[in-house]
Scaffold this motif. Sequence first.
Motif, short mmCIF file in Angstrom:
data_model
loop_
_atom_site.label_atom_id
_atom_site.label_comp_id
_atom_site.label_asym_id
_atom_site.label_seq_id
_atom_site.Cartn_x
_atom_site.Cartn_y
_atom_site.Cartn_z
N ASP A 87 -3.52 5.07 2.88
CA ASP A 87 -2.70 5.00 1.68
C ASP A 87 -2.70 3.48 1.40
N TYR B 95 -1.04 1.22 -7.74
CA TYR B 95 -1.87 2.35 -7.69
C TYR B 95 -1.73 3.15 -6.52
N ARG B 96 -1.94 4.77 -6.96
CA ARG B 96 -1.87 5.57 -5.82
C ARG B 96 -3.16 6.14 -5.58
N ARG C 221 9.33 4.06 -3.06
CA ARG C 221 9.34 5.01 -2.21
C ARG C 221 9.52 4.14 -0.78
N TYR D 52 0.38 2.15 -0.89
CA TYR D 52 1.67 2.05 -0.16
C TYR D 52 1.71 0.69 0.98
N ASP E 83 6.00 3.02 -8.19
CA ASP E 83 6.46 3.98 -7.38
C ASP E 83 6.38 3.47 -5.75
N ASN E 84 5.46 2.78 -5.41
CA ASN E 84 5.20 2.41 -4.16
C ASN E 84 6.13 1.65 -3.57
N ALA F 74 0.24 3.94 -10.49
CA ALA F 74 1.58 4.35 -10.22
C ALA F 74 2.84 3.32 -10.66
N THR G 110 -5.40 9.31 -4.67
CA THR G 110 -5.29 10.76 -4.57
C THR G 110 -6.92 11.31 -4.57
N GLU H 190 -8.05 6.51 -7.68
CA GLU H 190 -6.86 5.81 -8.01
C GLU H 190 -6.42 6.22 -9.13
#
Length: 283
Positions: free
Chosen positions: A253, A38-39, A55, A256, A51-52, A48, A41, A45
Amino acid sequence: MTPARRRALPYLFVLPALLLFAAFKLYPIAASFRLSLYRSTGGTETFAGLDNYTRLIDDPLFWTSLSNSAVILAIQVPLMLTLATGLAVALNSSLLRARSVFRLGFFLPMITGLVAYGIIFSVLLNQQYGLVNWLIGTDVPWLTDPLWAKISLGLALTWHYTGYNAVILLARLQSVPAELYDAAAVDGAGAWKAFRHVTLPGLKPALLLTTVLSTIGTLQIFDEPYVLTGGGPDNATLTIGMYLYQNAFKYFDFGYASAIAYALALIIGALGLIQFKLLGDKS
């Protein structure tokens, strides 16, 4: 009591431990993995996926922290274990008097608090007022130059953990039969050959253990660089543990940071398997 109840009875005794393990180990591990997908923002939440993790590939600071940790692992750990092996052999020698006192003295750094000894080393290695520069009569930038900062961190780690590893190796060394040394002496083996053909093979299981433990500890290192150098100068001592901490508790974060934690776990697992293959018992 029925046979089924009799078979279930032992599990009742281990149930409290299993519940504690599930609550304080399994659940955080599972929650951290979910968080890594999850991201965060604006306080919400959003899913994602991977994606993490992708990244990480394009994150220069991640690779810098990984490179710094790898340098410490490749240089400091072999040096520390070499010193610990020599120290274990010396502490096991019958020629040494007051062996118990020396064993205690070399183990004492291990019980020193991580933050406390980090502060002590930061004072000792201070460029202007440090005792070390006063003793050697030069103005070495121990904590302000990238190369010297790495050396300072390695010195602190070596001082703290060498005695601990020496005690583990010493315990194993005391289980090596004295008859093997007698047989080697009869065959004309000197001190070096006896060390090479009797001591080292006898220490192999303990060397494997200390290598694996030192690898795990080095890749997770946080307290020493945080207190001693703050990860600087210019990220020269930024480790994966510090980078994980920064993402979680400085930038908040958490997704991440969880991905970094799982990437680190995979790296440690892979290195552990390689070490067991190379140093483990072939049989």
